[in-house]
Design a protein around this motif. Structure first.
Motif, PDB file in Angstrom:
ATOM      1  N   PHE A   5      -7.716  -1.128  17.325  1.00 29.50           N
ATOM      2  CA  PHE A   5      -7.110  -0.419  16.200  1.00 29.50           C
ATOM      3  C   PHE A   5      -5.636  -0.782  16.111  1.00 29.50           C
ATOM      4  CE2 PHE A   5      -6.154   2.333  19.747  1.00 29.50           C
ATOM      5  CZ  PHE A   5      -4.882   2.813  19.482  1.00 29.50           C
ATOM      6  N   GLU A   6      -5.076  -0.602  14.935  1.00 30.09           N
ATOM      7  CA  GLU A   6      -3.647  -0.790  14.707  1.00 30.09           C
ATOM      8  C   GLU A   6      -3.255   0.066  13.521  1.00 30.09           C
ATOM      9  OE1 GLU A   6      -0.220  -4.252  14.243  1.00 30.09           O
ATOM     10  OE2 GLU A   6      -2.344  -4.805  14.337  1.00 30.09           O
ATOM     11  N   GLN A   7      -2.223   0.874  13.720  1.00 26.86           N
ATOM     12  CA  GLN A   7      -1.802   1.810  12.678  1.00 26.86           C
ATOM     13  C   GLN A   7      -0.278   1.779  12.583  1.00 26.86           C
ATOM     14  OE1 GLN A   7      -1.560   3.781   9.692  1.00 26.86           O
ATOM     15  NE2 GLN A   7      -3.679   3.870  10.464  1.00 26.86           N
ATOM     16  N   ASP A   8       0.237   1.517  11.365  1.00 25.73           N
ATOM     17  CA  ASP A   8       1.691   1.464  11.165  1.00 25.73           C
ATOM     18  C   ASP A   8       2.216   2.639  10.351  1.00 25.73           C
ATOM     19  OD1 ASP A   8       0.773   0.825   8.643  1.00 25.73           O
ATOM     20  OD2 ASP A   8       1.487  -1.252   8.707  1.00 25.73           O
ATOM     21  N   PHE A   9       1.352   3.553   9.918  1.00 30.00           N
ATOM     22  CA  PHE A   9       1.737   4.788   9.233  1.00 30.00           C
ATOM     23  C   PHE A   9       2.499   4.527   7.927  1.00 30.00           C
ATOM     24  CE2 PHE A   9       1.821   5.641  13.857  1.00 30.00           C
ATOM     25  CZ  PHE A   9       0.710   6.453  13.938  1.00 30.00           C
ATOM     26  N   VAL A  10       2.255   3.394   7.280  1.00 34.08           N
ATOM     27  CA  VAL A  10       2.955   3.065   6.031  1.00 34.08           C
ATOM     28  C   VAL A  10       2.591   4.054   4.935  1.00 34.08           C
ATOM     29  CG1 VAL A  10       3.159   1.347   4.199  1.00 34.08           C
ATOM     30  CG2 VAL A  10       3.223   0.638   6.592  1.00 34.08           C
ATOM     31  N   THR A  11       1.341   4.485   4.895  1.00 29.84           N
ATOM     32  CA  THR A  11       0.900   5.398   3.824  1.00 29.84           C
ATOM     33  C   THR A  11       0.602   6.810   4.329  1.00 29.84           C
ATOM     34  OG1 THR A  11      -1.404   4.682   4.124  1.00 29.84           O
ATOM     35  CG2 THR A  11      -0.063   3.478   2.515  1.00 29.84           C
ATOM     36  N   GLY A  12       0.896   7.079   5.583  1.00 26.67           N
ATOM     37  CA  GLY A  12       0.667   8.415   6.122  1.00 26.67           C
ATOM     38  C   GLY A  12      -0.038   8.373   7.462  1.00 26.67           C
ATOM     39  N   ILE A  13      -0.338   9.567   7.980  1.00 25.91           N
ATOM     40  CA  ILE A  13      -1.108   9.686   9.217  1.00 25.91           C
ATOM     41  C   ILE A  13      -2.567   9.886   8.813  1.00 25.91           C
ATOM     42  CG2 ILE A  13      -1.441  10.969  11.358  1.00 25.91           C
ATOM     43  CD1 ILE A  13       1.450  11.951  11.119  1.00 25.91           C
ATOM     44  N   PRO A  14      -3.459   8.953   9.136  1.00 30.49           N
ATOM     45  CA  PRO A  14      -4.855   9.075   8.707  1.00 30.49           C
ATOM     46  C   PRO A  14      -5.489  10.371   9.203  1.00 30.49           C
ATOM     47  CG  PRO A  14      -4.421   6.880   9.567  1.00 30.49           C
ATOM     48  CD  PRO A  14      -3.215   7.712   9.889  1.00 30.49           C
ATOM     49  N   SER A  15      -6.322  10.949   8.398  1.00 31.66           N
ATOM     50  CA  SER A  15      -7.019  12.179   8.768  1.00 31.66           C
ATOM     51  C   SER A  15      -7.863  11.951  10.020  1.00 31.66           C
ATOM     52  CB  SER A  15      -7.912  12.629   7.613  1.00 31.66           C
ATOM     53  OG  SER A  15      -8.661  13.767   7.972  1.00 31.66           O
ATOM     54  N   GLY A  16      -7.732  12.830  10.992  1.00 37.15           N
ATOM     55  CA  GLY A  16      -8.501  12.734  12.222  1.00 37.15           C
ATOM     56  C   GLY A  16      -8.013  11.670  13.181  1.00 37.15           C
ATOM     57  N   PHE A  17      -6.839  11.091  12.910  1.00 33.42           N
ATOM     58  CA  PHE A  17      -6.344  10.003  13.758  1.00 33.42           C
ATOM     59  C   PHE A  17      -6.000  10.485  15.167  1.00 33.42           C
ATOM     60  CE2 PHE A  17      -2.868   7.344  15.415  1.00 33.42           C
ATOM     61  CZ  PHE A  17      -3.479   6.098  15.369  1.00 33.42           C
ATOM     62  N   ALA A  18      -5.457  11.693  15.291  1.00 33.68           N
ATOM     63  CA  ALA A  18      -5.047  12.212  16.602  1.00 33.68           C
ATOM     64  C   ALA A  18      -5.073  13.733  16.568  1.00 33.68           C
ATOM     65  CB  ALA A  18      -3.651  11.704  16.971  1.00 33.68           C
ATOM     66  N   SER A  19      -5.005  14.318  17.766  1.00 30.91           N
ATOM     67  CA  SER A  19      -4.970  15.775  17.892  1.00 30.91           C
ATOM     68  C   SER A  19      -4.045  16.153  19.044  1.00 30.91           C
ATOM     69  CB  SER A  19      -6.378  16.332  18.135  1.00 30.91           C
ATOM     70  OG  SER A  19      -6.919  15.809  19.336  1.00 30.91           O
ATOM     71  N   ASN A  20      -3.681  17.419  19.108  1.00 31.26           N
ATOM     72  CA  ASN A  20      -2.787  17.893  20.156  1.00 31.26           C
ATOM     73  C   ASN A  20      -3.544  18.100  21.463  1.00 31.26           C
ATOM     74  OD1 ASN A  20      -0.911  17.891  18.150  1.00 31.26           O
ATOM     75  ND2 ASN A  20      -0.492  20.090  18.190  1.00 31.26           N
ATOM     76  N   GLY A  21      -2.960  17.618  22.554  1.00 34.36           N
ATOM     77  CA  GLY A  21      -3.554  17.801  23.868  1.00 34.36           C
ATOM     78  C   GLY A  21      -2.558  18.382  24.848  1.00 34.36           C
ATOM     79  N   GLY A  22      -3.008  18.633  26.063  1.00 35.72           N
ATOM     80  CA  GLY A  22      -2.158  19.280  27.041  1.00 35.72           C
ATOM     81  C   GLY A  22      -1.863  20.709  26.619  1.00 35.72           C
ATOM     82  N   TYR A  23      -0.603  21.081  26.663  1.00 32.69           N
ATOM     83  CA  TYR A  23      -0.211  22.431  26.246  1.00 32.69           C
ATOM     84  C   TYR A  23      -0.407  22.634  24.747  1.00 32.69           C
ATOM     85  CZ  TYR A  23       2.570  26.716  25.938  1.00 32.69           C
ATOM     86  OH  TYR A  23       2.990  27.997  25.711  1.00 32.69           O
ATOM     87  N   GLY A  24      -0.333  21.548  23.987  1.00 32.81           N
ATOM     88  CA  GLY A  24      -0.618  21.630  22.552  1.00 32.81           C
ATOM     89  C   GLY A  24       0.562  21.887  21.658  1.00 32.81           C
ATOM     90  N   GLY A  25       1.776  21.904  22.190  1.00 31.60           N
ATOM     91  CA  GLY A  25       2.954  22.234  21.392  1.00 31.60           C
ATOM     92  C   GLY A  25       3.543  21.033  20.681  1.00 31.60           C
ATOM     93  N   ILE A  26       2.809  20.476  19.712  1.00 30.33           N
ATOM     94  CA  ILE A  26       3.235  19.274  18.998  1.00 30.33           C
ATOM     95  C   ILE A  26       3.106  19.500  17.491  1.00 30.33           C
ATOM     96  CG2 ILE A  26       2.926  16.775  18.734  1.00 30.33           C
ATOM     97  CD1 ILE A  26       1.245  16.887  21.327  1.00 30.33           C
ATOM     98  N   THR A  27       4.127  19.089  16.766  1.00 27.34           N
ATOM     99  CA  THR A  27       4.056  19.067  15.304  1.00 27.34           C
ATOM    100  C   THR A  27       4.168  17.617  14.854  1.00 27.34           C
ATOM    101  OG1 THR A  27       5.094  21.249  15.141  1.00 27.34           O
ATOM    102  CG2 THR A  27       5.087  19.872  13.156  1.00 27.34           C
ATOM    103  N   ALA A  28       3.142  17.118  14.177  1.00 30.61           N
ATOM    104  CA  ALA A  28       3.116  15.734  13.710  1.00 30.61           C
ATOM    105  C   ALA A  28       3.206  15.705  12.192  1.00 30.61           C
ATOM    106  CB  ALA A  28       1.834  15.039  14.173  1.00 30.61           C
TER     107      ALA A  28
END
Length: 326
Positions: A5-28
């Protein structure tokens, strides 16, 4: 998402591309102006989990990342190789106090064996680097070869034990990272693990080496060696001994001052830590008993109080315990 895979985020963050792990305190969020993904991590053990499948053999993962802000400098971020089990289990390889550091994490969030691995003084707010992690599993030995590169230059590589599959994630603690690109693929081009010289000692054990830089480090948890003590004693057990004293020469005093210090016995061929002990505070004496006579040994005494440099004695031969006990 599947490799490659390769993602450069030119048009956004694709739906379902990633999720929060560990403690979960992330805003993307997507930064349209920068055509990048901005990740804000709170002050906890958080990692951004790419929605990939667990990898059991060779793979690589890299990210073009910029440090936008850090809540409490120096920045604290890097890679988390998650096993997919529970919340945290896996390897963490991250920038910590201007160095790359590796540690293991249990499923419940307990960290152990944090060891400083390589310099990372470049990591300041505003810095941008391409970080790449190449990974290869030696299935018959149960170890992983990890190789870290910064802007194409290899800065660290080592063998780490445990786990049958890993998933690369992006770790951050109290930091804002801007991802300009992430990519990954299977295959790494890394070689197989070598077999150490002494009695074909398992690589998982031979690379569990306590090096001088870490022996007296405050964040080195030396009790992590205990799990390997049985195996290490099996390969180095014998009827011989190496003994000595740790003393400090005091100017103007005839007798030297005995010291209590951590003392390591090392196989000089493979640099495996064979035993560890503390010298006696009353007389400075230490002894490594019931060891094999075949290897040549290296003994290092470290000053955990950081007042004096380590004392080294190399090319040591053992003596039979029967003779020493007379």
């Amino acid at each position: 998402m599947a490799y490659p895979f390769e993602q450069d985020f030119v048009t956004g963050i694709p739906s379902g591309f990633a999720s929060n792990g560990g403690y979960g305190g992330i805003t993307a969020t997507w930064n349209e102006e920068q055509q990048a993904a901005d990740l804000v991590f709170n002050n906890a053990q958080n990692f951004w989990r790419l929605s990939d499948s667990p990898l059991t053999t060779d793979f690589w993962f890299e990210m073009d990342v910029e440090i936008v802000a850090s809540a409490s400098p120096p920045p604290h971020f890097g890679f988390w190789l998650w096993t997919g089990v529970a919340t945290y289990e896996g390897h963490r390889l991250c920038v910590y106090s201007n160095n790359w550091a590796h540690s293991y994490w249990t499923s419940g969030g307990s960290e152990y064996e944090q060891i400083t691995e390589a310099w990372a003084g470049w990591a300041v707010v505003g810095a941008r680097r391409t970080l790449r992690l190449d990974v290869k599993r030696q299935a018959n030995l149960g170890v992983w070869l990890l190789q870290l590169s910064v802007d194409g230059e290899v800065v660290w590589r080592d063998y780490k034990r445990w786990y049958s599959s890993l998933r690369p994630c992006i770790f951050g603690y109290g930091i804002t990272l801007r991802l300009h690109r992430v990519a990954g693929d299977t295959g790494s081009g890394l070689e197989d693990a070598p077999v150490p010289a002494h009695r074909r000692l398992p690589v998982a054990l031979a690379h569990r080496v306590l090096v001088p830089d870490n022996a007296a480090a405050q964040r080195y948890f030396h009790r992590g060696l205990r799990m390997l003590l049985g195996k290490r004693n099996h390969y180095y057990h014998g009827g011989h001994r190496i003994a000595g004293t740790v003393k400090h020469r005091v100017k103007g005093v005839i007798a030297d001052e005995p010291l209590r210090r951590r003392v390591l016995l090392i196989d000089q061929t493979t640099y495996v830590v064979v035993r560890e002990t503390w010298s006696d505070a009353a007389n400075g004496a230490y002894s490594f008993d019931h060891i094999d006579a075949e290897p040549r040994y290296l003994v290092i005494a470290f000053d955990h109080e950081r007042q004096n440099r380590a004392v080294v004695a190399d090319n040591l031969r053992t003596q039979p315990m029967t003779e020493l006990s007379l």
